[in-house]
Design a protein around this motif. Structure first.
Motif, PDB file in Angstrom:
ATOM      1  N   HIS A  27       0.819  -1.212   0.000  1.00 39.19           N
ATOM      2  CA  HIS A  27       0.000   0.000   0.000  1.00 39.19           C
ATOM      3  C   HIS A  27       0.857   1.268   0.000  1.00 39.19           C
ATOM      4  O   HIS A  27       0.543   2.234  -0.717  1.00 39.19           O
ATOM      5  N   LEU A  28       1.926   1.249   0.766  1.00 39.03           N
ATOM      6  CA  LEU A  28       2.839   2.397   0.741  1.00 39.03           C
ATOM      7  C   LEU A  28       3.494   2.536  -0.628  1.00 39.03           C
ATOM      8  O   LEU A  28       3.714   3.650  -1.114  1.00 39.03           O
ATOM      9  N   ALA A  29       3.807   1.405  -1.256  1.00 43.88           N
ATOM     10  CA  ALA A  29       4.409   1.433  -2.594  1.00 43.88           C
ATOM     11  C   ALA A  29       3.442   2.039  -3.604  1.00 43.88           C
ATOM     12  O   ALA A  29       3.839   2.850  -4.453  1.00 43.88           O
ATOM     13  N   GLU A  30       2.180   1.652  -3.518  1.00 45.64           N
ATOM     14  CA  GLU A  30       1.182   2.220  -4.428  1.00 45.64           C
ATOM     15  C   GLU A  30       1.054   3.718  -4.225  1.00 45.64           C
ATOM     16  O   GLU A  30       0.973   4.489  -5.189  1.00 45.64           O
ATOM     17  N   ASP A  31       1.039   4.157  -2.953  1.00 41.75           N
ATOM     18  CA  ASP A  31       0.963   5.591  -2.663  1.00 41.75           C
ATOM     19  C   ASP A  31       2.189   6.328  -3.181  1.00 41.75           C
ATOM     20  O   ASP A  31       2.074   7.416  -3.761  1.00 41.75           O
ATOM     21  N   LEU A  32       3.364   5.735  -2.963  1.00 43.08           N
ATOM     22  CA  LEU A  32       4.608   6.343  -3.423  1.00 43.08           C
ATOM     23  C   LEU A  32       4.608   6.501  -4.938  1.00 43.08           C
ATOM     24  O   LEU A  32       4.920   7.571  -5.465  1.00 43.08           O
ATOM     25  N   LEU A  33       4.229   5.445  -5.647  1.00 40.08           N
ATOM     26  CA  LEU A  33       4.216   5.503  -7.102  1.00 40.08           C
ATOM     27  C   LEU A  33       3.185   6.509  -7.602  1.00 40.08           C
ATOM     28  O   LEU A  33       3.473   7.309  -8.496  1.00 40.08           O
ATOM     29  N   GLN A  34       2.000   6.485  -7.020  1.00 38.70           N
ATOM     30  CA  GLN A  34       0.953   7.422  -7.451  1.00 38.70           C
ATOM     31  C   GLN A  34       1.388   8.861  -7.216  1.00 38.70           C
ATOM     32  O   GLN A  34       1.223   9.719  -8.091  1.00 38.70           O
ATOM     33  N   ASP A  35       1.964   9.146  -6.060  1.00 39.53           N
ATOM     34  CA  ASP A  35       2.427  10.494  -5.756  1.00 39.53           C
ATOM     35  C   ASP A  35       3.534  10.919  -6.715  1.00 39.53           C
ATOM     36  O   ASP A  35       3.538  12.048  -7.218  1.00 39.53           O
ATOM     37  N   THR A  36       4.464  10.016  -6.976  1.00 38.43           N
ATOM     38  CA  THR A  36       5.566  10.321  -7.889  1.00 38.43           C
ATOM     39  C   THR A  36       5.046  10.613  -9.291  1.00 38.43           C
ATOM     40  O   THR A  36       5.435  11.607  -9.918  1.00 38.43           O
ATOM     41  N   LEU A  37       4.165   9.756  -9.793  1.00 36.65           N
ATOM     42  CA  LEU A  37       3.630   9.963 -11.147  1.00 36.65           C
ATOM     43  C   LEU A  37       2.788  11.232 -11.237  1.00 36.65           C
ATOM     44  O   LEU A  37       2.811  11.923 -12.269  1.00 36.65           O
ATOM     45  N   ALA A  38       2.080  11.566 -10.181  1.00 39.71           N
ATOM     46  CA  ALA A  38       1.299  12.812 -10.189  1.00 39.71           C
ATOM     47  C   ALA A  38       2.224  14.024 -10.299  1.00 39.71           C
ATOM     48  O   ALA A  38       1.944  14.966 -11.049  1.00 39.71           O
ATOM     49  N   ARG A  39       3.331  13.976  -9.589  1.00 35.36           N
ATOM     50  CA  ARG A  39       4.286  15.085  -9.661  1.00 35.36           C
ATOM     51  C   ARG A  39       4.983  15.149 -11.021  1.00 35.36           C
ATOM     52  O   ARG A  39       5.268  16.226 -11.529  1.00 35.36           O
ATOM     53  N   VAL A  40       5.258  13.985 -11.587  1.00 34.20           N
ATOM     54  CA  VAL A  40       5.876  13.954 -12.916  1.00 34.20           C
ATOM     55  C   VAL A  40       4.912  14.505 -13.951  1.00 34.20           C
ATOM     56  O   VAL A  40       5.301  15.249 -14.862  1.00 34.20           O
ATOM     57  N   ALA A  41       3.632  14.165 -13.830  1.00 34.06           N
ATOM     58  CA  ALA A  41       2.632  14.627 -14.793  1.00 34.06           C
ATOM     59  C   ALA A  41       2.564  16.150 -14.848  1.00 34.06           C
ATOM     60  O   ALA A  41       2.352  16.729 -15.921  1.00 34.06           O
ATOM     61  N   GLU A  42       2.766  16.787 -13.707  1.00 32.03           N
ATOM     62  CA  GLU A  42       2.710  18.250 -13.649  1.00 32.03           C
ATOM     63  C   GLU A  42       3.786  18.911 -14.511  1.00 32.03           C
ATOM     64  O   GLU A  42       3.610  20.019 -14.980  1.00 32.03           O
ATOM     65  N   ARG A  43       4.913  18.230 -14.692  1.00 27.89           N
ATOM     66  CA  ARG A  43       6.014  18.812 -15.472  1.00 27.89           C
ATOM     67  C   ARG A  43       6.480  17.873 -16.580  1.00 27.89           C
ATOM     68  O   ARG A  43       7.647  17.840 -16.926  1.00 27.89           O
ATOM     69  N   TRP A  44       5.552  17.100 -17.101  1.00 30.00           N
ATOM     70  CA  TRP A  44       5.882  16.094 -18.112  1.00 30.00           C
ATOM     71  C   TRP A  44       6.602  16.700 -19.311  1.00 30.00           C
ATOM     72  O   TRP A  44       7.574  16.132 -19.807  1.00 30.00           O
ATOM     73  N   TRP A  45       6.165  17.859 -19.775  1.00 31.16           N
ATOM     74  CA  TRP A  45       6.786  18.468 -20.960  1.00 31.16           C
ATOM     75  C   TRP A  45       8.266  18.731 -20.729  1.00 31.16           C
ATOM     76  O   TRP A  45       9.092  18.553 -21.614  1.00 31.16           O
ATOM     77  N   ALA A  46       8.635  19.151 -19.525  1.00 35.03           N
ATOM     78  CA  ALA A  46      10.045  19.414 -19.227  1.00 35.03           C
ATOM     79  C   ALA A  46      10.824  18.103 -19.066  1.00 35.03           C
ATOM     80  O   ALA A  46      11.997  18.027 -19.434  1.00 35.03           O
ATOM     81  N   VAL A  47      10.168  17.088 -18.545  1.00 36.10           N
ATOM     82  CA  VAL A  47      10.823  15.797 -18.341  1.00 36.10           C
ATOM     83  C   VAL A  47      11.186  15.174 -19.679  1.00 36.10           C
ATOM     84  O   VAL A  47      12.316  14.732 -19.887  1.00 36.10           O
ATOM     85  N   VAL A  48      10.245  15.134 -20.614  1.00 36.16           N
ATOM     86  CA  VAL A  48      10.522  14.507 -21.907  1.00 36.16           C
ATOM     87  C   VAL A  48      11.445  15.360 -22.766  1.00 36.16           C
ATOM     88  O   VAL A  48      12.138  14.829 -23.629  1.00 36.16           O
ATOM     89  N   ARG A  49      11.469  16.648 -22.517  1.00 40.82           N
ATOM     90  CA  ARG A  49      12.386  17.511 -23.262  1.00 40.82           C
ATOM     91  C   ARG A  49      13.832  17.140 -22.942  1.00 40.82           C
ATOM     92  O   ARG A  49      14.726  17.286 -23.768  1.00 40.82           O
ATOM     93  N   GLY A  50      14.065  16.604 -21.743  1.00 43.53           N
ATOM     94  CA  GLY A  50      15.405  16.209 -21.335  1.00 43.53           C
ATOM     95  C   GLY A  50      15.827  14.859 -21.870  1.00 43.53           C
ATOM     96  O   GLY A  50      16.926  14.393 -21.595  1.00 43.53           O
ATOM     97  N   GLY A  51      14.964  14.172 -22.614  1.00 42.76           N
ATOM     98  CA  GLY A  51      15.305  12.854 -23.157  1.00 42.76           C
ATOM     99  C   GLY A  51      14.424  11.774 -22.566  1.00 42.76           C
ATOM    100  O   GLY A  51      13.247  11.989 -22.313  1.00 42.76           O
ATOM    101  N   ASP A  52      15.014  10.623 -22.316  1.00 42.16           N
ATOM    102  CA  ASP A  52      14.293   9.478 -21.759  1.00 42.16           C
ATOM    103  C   ASP A  52      13.751   9.851 -20.380  1.00 42.16           C
ATOM    104  O   ASP A  52      14.520  10.206 -19.479  1.00 42.16           O
ATOM    105  N   PRO A  53      12.441   9.740 -20.158  1.00 39.78           N
ATOM    106  CA  PRO A  53      11.872  10.155 -18.875  1.00 39.78           C
ATOM    107  C   PRO A  53      12.107   9.159 -17.729  1.00 39.78           C
ATOM    108  O   PRO A  53      12.025   9.524 -16.563  1.00 39.78           O
ATOM    109  N   GLU A  54      12.413   7.909 -18.039  1.00 36.82           N
ATOM    110  CA  GLU A  54      12.504   6.907 -16.978  1.00 36.82           C
ATOM    111  C   GLU A  54      13.561   7.210 -15.916  1.00 36.82           C
ATOM    112  O   GLU A  54      13.282   7.089 -14.725  1.00 36.82           O
ATOM    113  N   PRO A  55      14.775   7.591 -16.272  1.00 40.43           N
ATOM    114  CA  PRO A  55      15.746   7.909 -15.210  1.00 40.43           C
ATOM    115  C   PRO A  55      15.254   9.021 -14.277  1.00 40.43           C
ATOM    116  O   PRO A  55      15.439   8.942 -13.067  1.00 40.43           O
TER     117      PRO A  55
END
Length: 174
Positions: A27-55
């Protein structure tokens, strides 16, 4: 935003496994992943501009896991019955393998957040010391000392699992 949805569909299972290893709780893992992805979504355009988003996403996952541990009071890890932990079961598991997993999980729970993150990156995801240092934003010497202290602690709390901790580490790049 469609690129983000594709990324989440393709990589969320692997990211969820890593989050579980970092937190030790589904459950903590699900919360951690959801929170992380929500924060990434907010700045997705900047993340992908830097190349591969996974790192970037993985580094944010590790950092948020460590931050979460710093702010959360540590609870004593209770050994749960295998029947209560379906994520640990598979048809090919026998009692010894399950017992080793439970002991390892409990031993990992006794480490500091940074030590646990270092071990996950080094031995689960097979990153080099240099890659691990880069992902955690610390020096290679810190990775080395955290690995040494974490393995020493694991050997002390679970000596019968020593061969698990003594497997060869990934090959270092010069």
């Amino acid at each position: 935003m469609d690129d983000f949805e594709v990324f989440v569909r393709q990589r969320s299972a692997a990211l969820a496994r890593t989050a579980y290893l970092l937190t030790g709780d589904r459950h903590l893992a699900e919360d951690l992943l959801q929170d992380t992805l929500a924060r990434v979504a907010e700045r997705w355009w900047a993340v992908v501009r830097g190349g591969d988003p996974e790192p970037y996403v993985r580094r944010m996952l590790y950092t948020r896991a460590i931050d979460g541990w710093r702010h959360r009071r540590r609870h004593a890890a209770a050994t749960a019955a295998v029947a209560e932990r379906p994520e640990l079961q598979s048809p090919s598991d026998d009692a010894e393998i399950i017992a080793r997993r439970l002991v390892l999980r409990d031993a990992l729970a006794r480490l500091t957040p940074r030590q646990r993150a270092v071990l996950v990156l080094r031995f689960y995801e097979d990153h080099t010391e240099v890659q691990t240092a880069d992902l955690l934003g610390c020096s290679v010497n810190t990775v080395k000392s955290q690995t040494r202290h974490a393995l020493s602690r694991l050997r002390a709390v679970a000596p019968h699992l020593a061969e698990t901790f003594d497997r060869p580490s990934p090959v270092e790049t010069p």
